[in-house]
Design a protein around this motif. Structure first.
Motif, PDB file in Angstrom:
ATOM      1  N   SER A   1      10.960   5.823   4.124  1.00  6.28           N
ATOM      2  CA  SER A   1      10.541   6.882   3.186  1.00  6.28           C
ATOM      3  C   SER A   1      10.265   8.205   3.887  1.00  6.28           C
ATOM      4  CB  SER A   1       9.262   6.470   2.454  1.00  6.28           C
ATOM      5  OG  SER A   1       9.427   5.284   1.779  1.00  6.28           O
ATOM      6  N   LEU A   2      10.317   8.197   5.217  1.00  8.64           N
ATOM      7  CA  LEU A   2       9.951   9.412   5.952  1.00  8.64           C
ATOM      8  C   LEU A   2      10.774  10.620   5.485  1.00  8.64           C
ATOM      9  CD1 LEU A   2       8.165  10.521   8.226  1.00  8.64           C
ATOM     10  CD2 LEU A   2       9.944   9.912   9.869  1.00  8.64           C
TER      11      LEU A   2
ATOM     12  N   LYS B   1       9.701  16.015  -4.725  1.00  9.12           N
ATOM     13  CA  LYS B   1       9.716  17.079  -5.746  1.00  9.12           C
ATOM     14  C   LYS B   1       8.400  17.881  -5.691  1.00  9.12           C
ATOM     15  CE  LYS B   1       9.247  17.127 -10.577  1.00  9.12           C
ATOM     16  NZ  LYS B   1       9.078  16.274 -11.731  1.00  9.12           N
ATOM     17  N   TYR B   2       7.306  17.198  -5.448  1.00 11.64           N
ATOM     18  CA  TYR B   2       5.997  17.871  -5.395  1.00 11.64           C
ATOM     19  C   TYR B   2       5.648  18.402  -4.000  1.00 11.64           C
ATOM     20  CZ  TYR B   2       4.435  16.673 -10.120  1.00 11.64           C
ATOM     21  OH  TYR B   2       4.283  16.594 -11.486  1.00 11.64           O
ATOM     22  N   GLU B   3       6.599  18.254  -3.069  1.00 12.64           N
ATOM     23  CA  GLU B   3       6.364  18.653  -1.671  1.00 12.64           C
ATOM     24  C   GLU B   3       5.098  18.002  -1.114  1.00 12.64           C
ATOM     25  OE1 GLU B   3       6.733  22.998  -1.611  1.00 12.64           O
ATOM     26  OE2 GLU B   3       8.797  22.624  -1.015  1.00 12.64           O
ATOM     27  N   GLY B   4       4.987  16.698  -1.380  1.00  7.68           N
ATOM     28  CA  GLY B   4       3.812  15.960  -0.923  1.00  7.68           C
ATOM     29  C   GLY B   4       4.126  15.120   0.303  1.00  7.68           C
ATOM     30  N   SER B   5       3.232  14.164   0.579  1.00  2.78           N
ATOM     31  CA  SER B   5       3.417  13.314   1.759  1.00  2.78           C
ATOM     32  C   SER B   5       3.490  11.845   1.370  1.00  2.78           C
ATOM     33  CB  SER B   5       2.258  13.523   2.736  1.00  2.78           C
ATOM     34  OG  SER B   5       2.387  12.611   3.805  1.00  2.78           O
ATOM     35  N   ILE B   6       4.422  11.125   2.007  1.00  7.33           N
ATOM     36  CA  ILE B   6       4.533   9.673   1.755  1.00  7.33           C
ATOM     37  C   ILE B   6       3.469   8.922   2.553  1.00  7.33           C
ATOM     38  CG2 ILE B   6       6.982   9.666   1.119  1.00  7.33           C
ATOM     39  CD1 ILE B   6       6.344   8.367   4.486  1.00  7.33           C
ATOM     40  N   SER B   7       2.819   9.597   3.471  1.00 11.22           N
ATOM     41  CA  SER B   7       1.713   8.961   4.189  1.00 11.22           C
ATOM     42  C   SER B   7       0.649  10.006   4.511  1.00 11.22           C
ATOM     43  CB  SER B   7       2.191   8.304   5.478  1.00 11.22           C
ATOM     44  OG  SER B   7       1.067   7.705   6.092  1.00 11.22           O
TER      45      SER B   7
ATOM     46  N   GLY C   1       9.133   8.127  -3.678  1.00 15.35           N
ATOM     47  CA  GLY C   1       9.481   9.102  -2.639  1.00 15.35           C
ATOM     48  C   GLY C   1      10.160  10.333  -3.231  1.00 15.35           C
ATOM     49  N   GLU C   2      11.084  10.107  -4.197  1.00 16.30           N
ATOM     50  CA  GLU C   2      11.768  11.243  -4.853  1.00 16.30           C
ATOM     51  C   GLU C   2      10.740  12.152  -5.519  1.00 16.30           C
ATOM     52  OE1 GLU C   2      14.969  11.704  -4.708  1.00 16.30           O
ATOM     53  OE2 GLU C   2      15.863   9.742  -4.265  1.00 16.30           O
ATOM     54  N   LEU C   3       9.770  11.509  -6.188  1.00 15.69           N
ATOM     55  CA  LEU C   3       8.741  12.271  -6.900  1.00 15.69           C
ATOM     56  C   LEU C   3       7.882  13.065  -5.903  1.00 15.69           C
ATOM     57  CD1 LEU C   3       7.628  12.645  -9.774  1.00 15.69           C
ATOM     58  CD2 LEU C   3       6.059  10.753  -9.330  1.00 15.69           C
TER      59      LEU C   3
ATOM     60  N   LYS D   1       0.813  -1.215   0.000  1.00 15.23           N
ATOM     61  CA  LYS D   1       0.000   0.000   0.000  1.00 15.23           C
ATOM     62  C   LYS D   1       0.844   1.262   0.000  1.00 15.23           C
ATOM     63  CE  LYS D   1      -4.164  -1.775   2.019  1.00 15.23           C
ATOM     64  NZ  LYS D   1      -5.073  -1.154   1.082  1.00 15.23           N
ATOM     65  N   ASN D   2       0.587   2.120  -0.954  1.00 11.24           N
ATOM     66  CA  ASN D   2       1.128   3.482  -0.917  1.00 11.24           C
ATOM     67  C   ASN D   2      -0.041   4.415  -0.631  1.00 11.24           C
ATOM     68  OD1 ASN D   2       4.035   3.286  -1.996  1.00 11.24           O
ATOM     69  ND2 ASN D   2       2.847   2.089  -3.443  1.00 11.24           N
ATOM     70  N   ASP D   3       0.190   5.350   0.269  1.00 17.52           N
ATOM     71  CA  ASP D   3      -0.891   6.255   0.715  1.00 17.52           C
ATOM     72  C   ASP D   3      -0.326   7.670   0.610  1.00 17.52           C
ATOM     73  OD1 ASP D   3      -2.883   7.563   2.289  1.00 17.52           O
ATOM     74  OD2 ASP D   3      -1.733   7.125   4.113  1.00 17.52           O
TER      75      ASP D   3
END
Ligand code: MLT
Ligand code: ZN
Length: 458
Positions: free
Chosen positions: A426-427, A408-414, A403-405, A335-337
């Motif tokens: 990935s934190l 780049k988008y300043e998003g969240s891995i969770s 995670g790199e992507l 799962k990726n969230d």
């Protein structure tokens, strides 16, 4: 005397279990990667017993895993290394419903659904909701800052917490924010504990804010050809009506759910993606729902759609979305969230699709999630020819590129599931080294002997 017998002496043998089946079930959550292997499971019935357990664990250097409904999806409640599981199952009393304050005070082991029902019985509403509300517990919801299907309208669990009572890792009892609406008296530790994944202390009681029940709603499912169209449909819905939920799923997800439960597809035309929209409306506004539909058709954003005509039909449409997680569980999904800001969503989804096509050409990919919150659940199903470990290590590798992507988008891995064991590596894509070091320093203050939820989050 061994350590478990000593512990039984402290809190009573009836509150300690070390039978194999309980050790296994209380040692895992809803991830399908780890096997449970705790030393024992304890069931405190009072704050005094909970405090005694924590003091005992400090004295004998026992590691402790706090445990709620274990519905988590990132290994946050996994105990696979001789830890002591502290289950909140027996602290499960609703202590007060206060109609003046519109609040409910409950022990940590009360389920989300029990809160929802108690609120409804008093003509009020607790808006945090998700498929596992029947078994997830209040304490776990708060420790993971649970999200769910109503976030676009009502926000995450954090928005609904008036007060918390906790036992810290060093055994101190804290009463955080005293259930006040306004309280500007320095650092708000309540918010530190929300989303701390059991690494700072154990939440044993919470006061939750309740609100007015929503007006009746209409549920629509729309078929769309492209991700980008989902975002356009969302804009139209938001501009014309109050959006309670805006979810999406791909055709694979729909086929899996329909196949597993013998449900009917929402309509015959197949589309790569579907939006499920819940629009709050009064009788006068029902017309507007049809206007939304026509506008989306006119702008060629949707290929087909259905608008609920009854409560039963609305419920049946929701099942198509809500049953995805449980249906996929049997196929050991990785799962990726992930999330980004809504304004970046269309570009981000494009880039994620390309990355997925390149890295997982032969895997079955299932997309769904809370697109209205900028949050997608990207599930990769385990091919039968790979072992659980081979599959996990392959997907972990791809998660680094993802995670790199995200970085780049300043998003969240969770976005909502938490970090736990699954996303610790990935934190760094979402939080800076300085931030992670600060988190470690904060943990040392509340849990100086590092007994709480070892290996999780940081
Ligand atoms: C959901 O949105 O259905 C939940 O977060 C569970 C999941 O992602 O599987
Ligand atoms: Zn979700």
């Amino acid at each position: 005397m061994d350590i478990v017998s000593r512990l039984a002496g402290v809190i009573g043998s009836e509150n300690v279990s070390y039978c194999d089946s309980e050790l296994q079930s209380y040692g895992v959550d809803r991830t399908t990667i780890w096997e449970g292997n705790p030393k024992a499971v304890v069931f405190p019935r009072s704050v005094k017993q909970l405090q005694d357990i924590i003091l005992f664990a400090n004295k004998y250097s026992l590691k402790v895993v706090p445990s709620g409904g274990r519905t988590g999806l990132c290994g946050g409640a996994v105990a696979n290394n001789s830890e002591l599981v502290v289950s909140m199952d027996k602290m499960n009393i609703i202590k007060e419903i206060n109609l003046d304050d519109r609040s409910i005070t409950a022990e940590a082991g009360v389920t989300t659904q029990q809160i929802q029902v108690a609120a409804a019985e008093n003509h009020l509403f607790y808006p945090v909701d998700f498929a596992s509300s029947g078994s997830s517990q209040v304490g776990g919801n708060i420790a993971t800052n649970a999200g769910g299907i109503n976030v676009i309208r009502y926000g995450m669990t954090r928005n609904w917490i008036l007060g918390l009572r906790v036992v810290t890792g060093s055994g101190d009892i804290l009463n955080l924010n005293k259930s006040l609406v306004k309280n500007n008296t320095g650092y708000d530790f309540r918010h530190l504990f929300i989303g701390s994944e059991g690494t700072l202390g154990i939440i044993y009681e919470a006061t939750l804010q309740l609100t007015e029940p929503p007006k009746p709603s209409t549920v629509c499912v729309f078929g769309v050809e492209k991700f980008a169209y989902l975002i356009e449909v969302l804009k139209i819905c938001k501009s014309m009506l109050q959006v309670n939920a805006f979810e999406f799923f791909c055709n694979n997800a729909l086929s899996r759910v329909v196949g597993a439960h013998q449900y009917q597809r929402p309509f015959d035309t197949e589309s790569p993606f579907y939006a499920l929209v819940e629009l709050e409306n009064t009788e006068i506004e029902t017309e507007t729902v049809f206007e939304v539909y026509s506008k989306c058709v006119d702008e060629k954003l949707i290929t087909d759609g259905v608008i609920s005509q009854s409560i039963d039909q609305a419920r049946a449409l929701w099942r198509l979305r809500e049953d995805i997680s449980e249906t996929l569980w049997h196929f050991q999904p990785y799962k990726n969230d992930i999330s980004v800001r809504i304004s970046k969503m269309a570009d981000f989804l494009n880039d994620v699709s390309q990355l997925i096509q390149k890295n997982y050409p032969d895997f079955e990919i299932i997309w769904y999630g809370h697109i209205g919150d900028g949050n997608i659940h990207l599930n990769i199903l385990k091919p039968k020819n790979l072992s659980t470990l081979q599959f996990k290590s392959f997907c972990d590798g791809v998660s680094m590129s993802l995670g790199e992507l995200i970085s780049k988008y300043e998003g969240s891995i969770s976005a909502e599931h938490g970090v736990g064991l699954l996303k610790k590596e990935s934190l760094r894509f979402s939080r800076s080294e300085d931030e992670i070091n600060l988190m470690k320093s904060i943990k040392k203050i509340f849990d100086p002997n590092a007994i709480l939820n070892p290996g999780k989050l940081i």
